[in-house]
Design an enzyme around this catalytic site. Structure first.
Site, PDB file in Angstrom:
ATOM      1  N   HIS A 235       0.856  -1.196   0.000  1.00  0.00           N
ATOM      2  CA  HIS A 235       0.000   0.000   0.000  1.00  0.00           C
ATOM      3  C   HIS A 235       0.891   1.244   0.000  1.00  0.00           C
ATOM      4  O   HIS A 235       2.092   1.163   0.254  1.00  0.00           O
ATOM      5  CB  HIS A 235      -0.882   0.015   1.257  1.00  0.00           C
ATOM      6  CG  HIS A 235      -0.085   0.150   2.529  1.00  0.00           C
ATOM      7  ND1 HIS A 235       0.544  -0.922   3.133  1.00  0.00           N
ATOM      8  CD2 HIS A 235       0.229   1.230   3.288  1.00  0.00           C
ATOM      9  CE1 HIS A 235       1.187  -0.508   4.205  1.00  0.00           C
ATOM     10  NE2 HIS A 235       1.024   0.801   4.327  1.00  0.00           N
ATOM     11  N   ARG A 302       7.804  -9.197  15.270  1.00  0.00           N
ATOM     12  CA  ARG A 302       8.235  -7.875  14.802  1.00  0.00           C
ATOM     13  C   ARG A 302       7.208  -6.842  15.231  1.00  0.00           C
ATOM     14  O   ARG A 302       6.000  -7.105  15.224  1.00  0.00           O
ATOM     15  CB  ARG A 302       8.378  -7.902  13.275  1.00  0.00           C
ATOM     16  CG  ARG A 302       8.726  -6.579  12.686  1.00  0.00           C
ATOM     17  CD  ARG A 302       9.174  -6.700  11.227  1.00  0.00           C
ATOM     18  NE  ARG A 302       9.561  -5.384  10.788  1.00  0.00           N
ATOM     19  CZ  ARG A 302       8.735  -4.514  10.214  1.00  0.00           C
ATOM     20  NH1 ARG A 302       7.478  -4.842   9.965  1.00  0.00           N
ATOM     21  NH2 ARG A 302       9.152  -3.312   9.881  1.00  0.00           N
TER      22      ARG A 302
HETATM   23  C1  LIG Z   1      -4.666   8.237   9.229  1.00  0.00           C
HETATM   24  C2  LIG Z   1      -4.707   6.999   8.793  1.00  0.00           C
HETATM   25  C3  LIG Z   1      -3.904   6.439   7.698  1.00  0.00           C
HETATM   26  C4  LIG Z   1      -4.237   4.949   7.705  1.00  0.00           C
HETATM   27  C5  LIG Z   1      -5.665   4.973   8.146  1.00  0.00           C
HETATM   28  C6  LIG Z   1      -5.571   5.926   9.345  1.00  0.00           C
HETATM   29  O1  LIG Z   1      -6.836   6.292   9.723  1.00  0.00           O
HETATM   30  C7  LIG Z   1      -4.868   5.274  10.517  1.00  0.00           C
HETATM   31  C8  LIG Z   1      -4.147   4.017  10.106  1.00  0.00           C
HETATM   32  C9  LIG Z   1      -3.415   4.188   8.777  1.00  0.00           C
HETATM   33  C10 LIG Z   1      -3.111   2.841   8.148  1.00  0.00           C
HETATM   34  C11 LIG Z   1      -1.837   2.154   8.716  1.00  0.00           C
HETATM   35  C12 LIG Z   1      -1.633   0.828   7.988  1.00  0.00           C
HETATM   36  C13 LIG Z   1      -1.768   0.965   6.464  1.00  0.00           C
HETATM   37  C14 LIG Z   1      -3.034   1.792   6.091  1.00  0.00           C
HETATM   38  C15 LIG Z   1      -3.257   1.807   4.580  1.00  0.00           C
HETATM   39  C16 LIG Z   1      -4.190   1.260   6.897  1.00  0.00           C
HETATM   40  O2  LIG Z   1      -4.963   0.388   6.581  1.00  0.00           O
HETATM   41  O3  LIG Z   1      -4.240   1.942   8.116  1.00  0.00           O
HETATM   42  C17 LIG Z   1      -2.898   3.175   6.691  1.00  0.00           C
HETATM   43  C18 LIG Z   1      -4.014   4.190   6.394  1.00  0.00           C
HETATM   44  C19 LIG Z   1      -3.655   5.076   5.208  1.00  0.00           C
HETATM   45  O4  LIG Z   1      -2.536   5.601   5.136  1.00  0.00           O
HETATM   46  O5  LIG Z   1      -4.522   5.203   4.340  1.00  0.00           O
HETATM   47  O1  LIG Z   2       5.384  -2.517   9.733  1.00  0.00           O
HETATM   48  C1  LIG Z   2       5.883  -1.902   8.809  1.00  0.00           C
HETATM   49  O2  LIG Z   2       7.081  -1.918   8.581  1.00  0.00           O
HETATM   50  C2  LIG Z   2       5.001  -1.098   7.867  1.00  0.00           C
HETATM   51  C3  LIG Z   2       3.850  -0.434   8.561  1.00  0.00           C
HETATM   52  C4  LIG Z   2       3.083   0.445   7.631  1.00  0.00           C
HETATM   53  O3  LIG Z   2       3.311   0.460   6.453  1.00  0.00           O
HETATM   54  C5  LIG Z   2       2.029   1.322   8.171  1.00  0.00           C
HETATM   55  O4  LIG Z   2       1.725   1.271   9.377  1.00  0.00           O
HETATM   56  O5  LIG Z   2       1.475   2.106   7.361  1.00  0.00           O
HETATM   57 FE   LIG Z   3       2.292   2.125   5.475  1.00  0.00          FE
END
Ligand SMILES: C=C1C[C@]23C[C@@]1(O)CC[C@H]2[C@@]12CCC[C@@](C)(C(=O)O1)[C@H]2[C@@H]3C(=O)O
Ligand SMILES: O=C(O)CCC(=O)C(=O)O
Ligand SMILES: [Fe+2]
Length: 371
Positions: A235, A302
């Protein structure tokens, strides 16, 4: 249109039953629900609507490491953003002791029994709390990870986890939020500086500009069958930039155009900085957001902690005027952070293309969404 970041997902709730949350540590085999059959590690939808190929290639090239005290840091940051979309920083000013404290707080949280973690489950249309990654609904299989998102005060969720002893967790997280916000601001101006942009060129970023950030704690337990599992699917982040702390176990990989997946080797005390989609838009595509993912391994747990940094919630973000002109037309329409998070929740890997002004994007692409 929602006006607060915390309401961004109101129209795109994530419905996931609690039975999908596993007690990873009790599993000796990879369940079917988590088995990413056939070439699991390249199982991701493509971010570029033109290029629909996927890659399995890996590369041993390493992500640039930049010493923020180096007098050439500005140029190095610019080069890294243009060519990688990611870099590691040392001498960033965040105390190692704080990094270790936040790591311990995360470990303490994820080692709680599943029923206790579920007391702080993220609501389907909410932002904060325990749960699977928001992007999980776009994939047929589940990821080998659990997450905990904090937006604003951690108190409400922490109280649910530890009714009688939540203050230590809150103190650490609040201190981390404060330090990360400061570092993210410094990095953002350094990155924009490398494009010749000064603070006065960004009208909405005055001294009162209310930039915000979310903290995402990610836990990747050791996995009995890592080659068929996925920690966090590929992503890009919906941010200006993301600052990531990873413990001493590798797992983060970034896609380098033309080379393949590169592992971001953990360096004690260093932090990883990712270019997010909003910086991609702001820079009119000069600094592309980086596609990344997390893989898992058989023996080691991790942990990673991401600070997802965004602009004030309701400011329309569009290519900076200084970066557009007759030969460089703006490539993206204005979009607020709140709107973009909702768009990502709906269209995932097509979100960036969906705000692109001309050329590549068309309605047929959205029609093909497999949400
Ligand atoms: C501010 C944000 C970006 C995020 C969605 C969120 O509300 C909080 C979690 C973020 C995260 C972290 C993991 C990958 C991601 C794609 C997800 O599913 O939750 C990102 C979101 C994002 O960047 O779109
Ligand atoms: O765990 C990681 O190294 C990636 C985490 C990440 O991509 C995220 O929180 O958006
Ligand atoms: Fe990320």
């Amino acid at each position: 249109m929602p006006s607060r970041v915390s309401d961004a997902f109101r129209s795109h709730p994530l419905h996931f039953n609690h039975h999908k949350h596993l007690d990873f540590n009790s599993l000796k085999e990879l369940p079917e629900s988590h088995a990413w059959t056939t070439s699991p590690l390249d199982h991701y939808p493509c971010t570029d609507p033109i290029n629909t190929t996927t890659t399995t290639a890996t590369t041993t090239e390493s992500v640039p490491v930049i010493d923020l005290n180096d007098q050439n840091a500005l140029d190095q940051v610019g080069h890294a953003c243009r060519t990688w979309g990611v870099f590691q920083v040392s001498n960033h000013g965040i105390k190692t002791s704080l990094l270790h404290e936040v790591e311990s707080a995360g470990k303490r949280l994820f080692s709680l029994p599943i029923q206790q973690k579920l007391r702080a489950a993220r609501s389907p249309d909410g932002i904060s709390g325990y749960g699977v990654a928001r992007i999980s609904s776009f994939f047929p299989k589940l990821m080998w990870s659990e997450g905990f998102t904090i937006f604003g005060s951690p108190a409400e969720q922490a109280r649910r986890l530890w009714p009688h002893g939540y203050s230590n967790f809150c103190d650490v997280i609040e201190e981390y939020e404060k330090e990360m916000k400061q570092l993210a601001g410094r990095l953002m101006w350094l990155i924009l500086g490398s494009l010749g942009i000064a603070q006065e060129d960004v009208k909405w970023a005055g001294p009162k500009g209310d930039f915000t950030g979310a903290i995402q704690l990610n836990s990747y337990p050791a996995c009995p069958d890592p080659d068929r599992a996925m920690g966090l699917a590929a992503h890009t982040d919906s941010t200006l930039l993301t600052i990531l702390y990873q413990n001493n176990t590798s797992g983060l990989q970034v896609l380098r155009e033309g080379s393949g997946w590169a592992t971001v080797q953990p360096i004690p005390g260093a932090l990883v900085v990712n270019v997010g989609d909003l910086l991609h838009i702001l820079s009119n595509g000069l600094y592309p957001s980086v596609l990344h993912r997390a893989v898992v391994n058989r023996t080691q747990h991790r942990l990673s902690i991401a600070y997802l940094y965004g602009p004030p919630a309701n400011i329309p973000i569009s290519p900076l005027p200084k970066l557009v002109g007759p030969t460089h037309p703006p490539l993206y329409r204005p979009v607020t952070w709140v709107e973009y998070l909702g768009t990502k929740a709906k269209h995932f890997n097509k979100a960036l293309a969906s705000v692109r002004l001309c050329g590549h994007f068309n309605k047929a692409l959205l029609a093909g969404d497999d949400h």
